[in-house]
Write a protein that holds these residues in place. Structure first.
Motif, short mmCIF file in Angstrom:
data_model
loop_
_atom_site.label_atom_id
_atom_site.label_comp_id
_atom_site.label_asym_id
_atom_site.label_seq_id
_atom_site.Cartn_x
_atom_site.Cartn_y
_atom_site.Cartn_z
N THR A 48 32.96 51.40 43.09
CA THR A 48 33.87 52.38 42.55
C THR A 48 35.37 52.27 42.55
O THR A 48 35.79 51.30 43.46
N ASN A 49 36.29 52.91 41.99
CA ASN A 49 37.51 52.88 41.93
C ASN A 49 37.80 51.51 41.54
O ASN A 49 38.79 50.68 41.79
N ALA A 50 37.10 50.92 40.50
CA ALA A 50 37.22 49.37 40.33
C ALA A 50 37.57 49.58 38.66
O ALA A 50 36.67 49.91 37.96
N MET A 51 38.76 49.46 38.29
CA MET A 51 39.42 49.39 37.09
C MET A 51 39.19 47.99 36.35
O MET A 51 39.82 46.96 36.75
N VAL A 52 38.46 47.81 35.37
CA VAL A 52 38.39 46.36 34.84
C VAL A 52 39.59 46.09 33.83
O VAL A 52 40.10 46.89 33.01
N GLN A 53 40.11 44.89 34.27
CA GLN A 53 41.52 44.53 33.51
C GLN A 53 41.00 43.51 32.25
O GLN A 53 41.70 43.40 31.35
N SER A 54 40.22 42.37 32.64
CA SER A 54 39.92 41.49 31.40
C SER A 54 38.54 40.96 31.79
O SER A 54 37.73 40.82 32.78
N LEU A 55 38.07 40.23 30.54
CA LEU A 55 36.87 39.20 31.01
C LEU A 55 37.16 37.94 30.32
O LEU A 55 38.12 37.82 29.31
#
Length: 451
Positions: free
Chosen positions: A205-212
């Protein structure tokens, strides 16, 4: 059924999201997952089975398709038996009474837009990789991935995490908020997180995805968790961040309906800003659920050519707009809302936020004519009908108003319980008092009387 002449346009399959891409296929998957879990637990009851029990995903998908076809076929039969003309193709409005589809033109007194919704993707680098799937595409995945990363810890992400974990897939579930199911009661998300961890799901949780990005070890998902960079890897990635209203290409050039975010804005009769054009379901509703759309579908006012009035419905339950409960609080001298100018200021501020006055608490008036007159003035200035204005003396609505009013003043808040307007008339607006009010609102919203 009301005697009207109806043409239904559909470019895909009958039944919409629920039957084809939502509730029905996912619950079919979950039934398979339940069976696998029961087989694994059977040894506790003395049943000897093969510990290497596995599934054939092609047959799982085929079974899902069979169930969906049965139900959509039933919808088609129901439409035929009621004399509805179904036209297969992509339709678009030429004007408010004309529809073009498949080279033909159709005219209608009233047009209802029910385009539903589509899965959305977050606009970040790498999101268009072919191994990044939405909740629609993953329903047809015929190979079980060794590891699945799911972006989004709402109901969609949790369902698929449960299914794939029970089938033996390693699952990582990413949620940007501080808990799973962030739009539901806090206790649900917190308890569910513990349950899923016990099942072997990795929950961040509190995990903001930045890129793949594609790497040798699989598709890497780069996240920022509480300021710290972290990377999780999977064979497939499911983007389950939600859905948006779908009405792309429906309106002709020059037809510019009012919108509410990505959705079409409608009035209490579900009419858009274009006369004669209505919208229900996911295309206009905040609550994207099939039974909400069904309730809205039976709630229209009388159309020309039909012989039955629509059933009334309180659309404010689905509106999601800011609203206010006005508390006329007396301390032996005068009400907080006294002058007509104050009432106009209150009404204008509420309207500016896209809301409406829906509740008046007169429980503390006890026949005080001054306060009663002020309440009646508010009714007049808001222009609201008695359908959604309540004189709540002695009722649950009145008790609700008293519960949420921490101080003798007026606050504006939304249906999630967040304060969206400072005290409008009188009272104290210190931060600690706002916090206390928020606590009262949270407690009140947990009660049935909150609606």
């Amino acid at each position: 059924q009301r005697g009207g002449k109806v043409v239904l346009f559909e470019k895909d399959e009958l039944g919409g999201t629920c039957l084809n891409r939502g509730c029905i296929p996912t619950k079919t998957f979950l039934k398979t997952a339940d069976m696998i879990r029961d087989i694994h637990k059977a040894v506790q009851h003395g049943v000897i089975n093969d510990p290497a029990t596995s599934v054939d995903m092609e047959k799982v998908v085929a079974n899902k398709d069979h169930v969906v076809r049965q139900l959509t076929g039933g919808v088609g039969a129901l439409l035929r038996s009621n004399g509805v003309t179904v036209v297969k193709g992509e339709a678009a409005l030429s004007d408010e009474h004309e529809i073009a589809c498949g080279g033909k033109t159709y005219t209608a007194d009233s047009i209802i837009l029910c385009g539903g919704s589509v899965a959305t993707r977050i606009p970040i680098p790498g999101i268009d990789d072919p191994n990044v799937l939405t909740s629609t595409e993953i329903l047809d995945l015929k190979e079980l991935p060794d590891k699945l990363v799911i972006i989004g810890g709402g109901v969609i992400g949790v369902e698929f995490a449960t299914f794939y974990r029970n089938l033996g897939c390693a699952v990582t579930l990413l949620e940007g908020m501080d808990r799973l199911l962030p739009n539901m009661d806090r206790e649900l998300g917190q308890n569910l997180q513990q349950i899923m961890k016990k099942q072997g799901v990795e929950v961040l949780t509190n995990a903001m995805v930045q890129s793949l990005e594609q790497t040798e070890s699989g598709l890497a998902v780069h996240v920022l968790q509480k300021g710290a960079a972290k990377t999780v890897t999977g064979e497939k990635v499911l983007c389950a961040i939600g859905r948006r209203a779908y009405w792309d290409g429906v309106f002709a050039e020059g037809m510019n309906p009012e919108t509410r975010g990505k959705s079409l804005k409608v009035d209490e009769n579900f009419q858009t800003s274009i006369p004669g054009v209505y919208a229900i379901g996911d295309a206009s509703s905040v609550v994207q659920l099939a039974h909400v759309a069904a309730a809205q579908g039976t709630a229209f006012p009388k159309f020309e050519g039909s012989d039955l009035e629509g059933n009334p419905v309180d659309n404010s339950l689905f509106a999601g707009n800011a609203f206010t409960v006005v508390n006329f609080w007396f301390s032996g001298c005068k009400p907080c809302v006294e002058e007509l100018d104050d009432l106009n200021a209150l009404n204008e501020k509420v309207k500016a936020q896209g809301g409406e006055v829906i509740g008046i608490n007169t429980e503390t008036l006890d026949g005080n004519q001054q306060g009663i007159d002020a309440a009646k003035k508010l009714l007049e200035t808001t222009g609201a009908s008695y359908r959604n204005i309540y004189f709540a003396s002695g009722s649950e609505a009145g008790k609700f108003a008293l519960n949420i009013m921490a101080f003798p003043t007026t606050y504006v808040f939304d249906r999630d319980g967040n304060v969206v307007g400072q005290p409008l008339l009188g009272g104290i607006d210190k931060e600690e008092n706002l916090a206390a009010l928020q606590k009262n609102i949270d407690a009140a919203l947990a009660k049935d009387s909150a609606k």
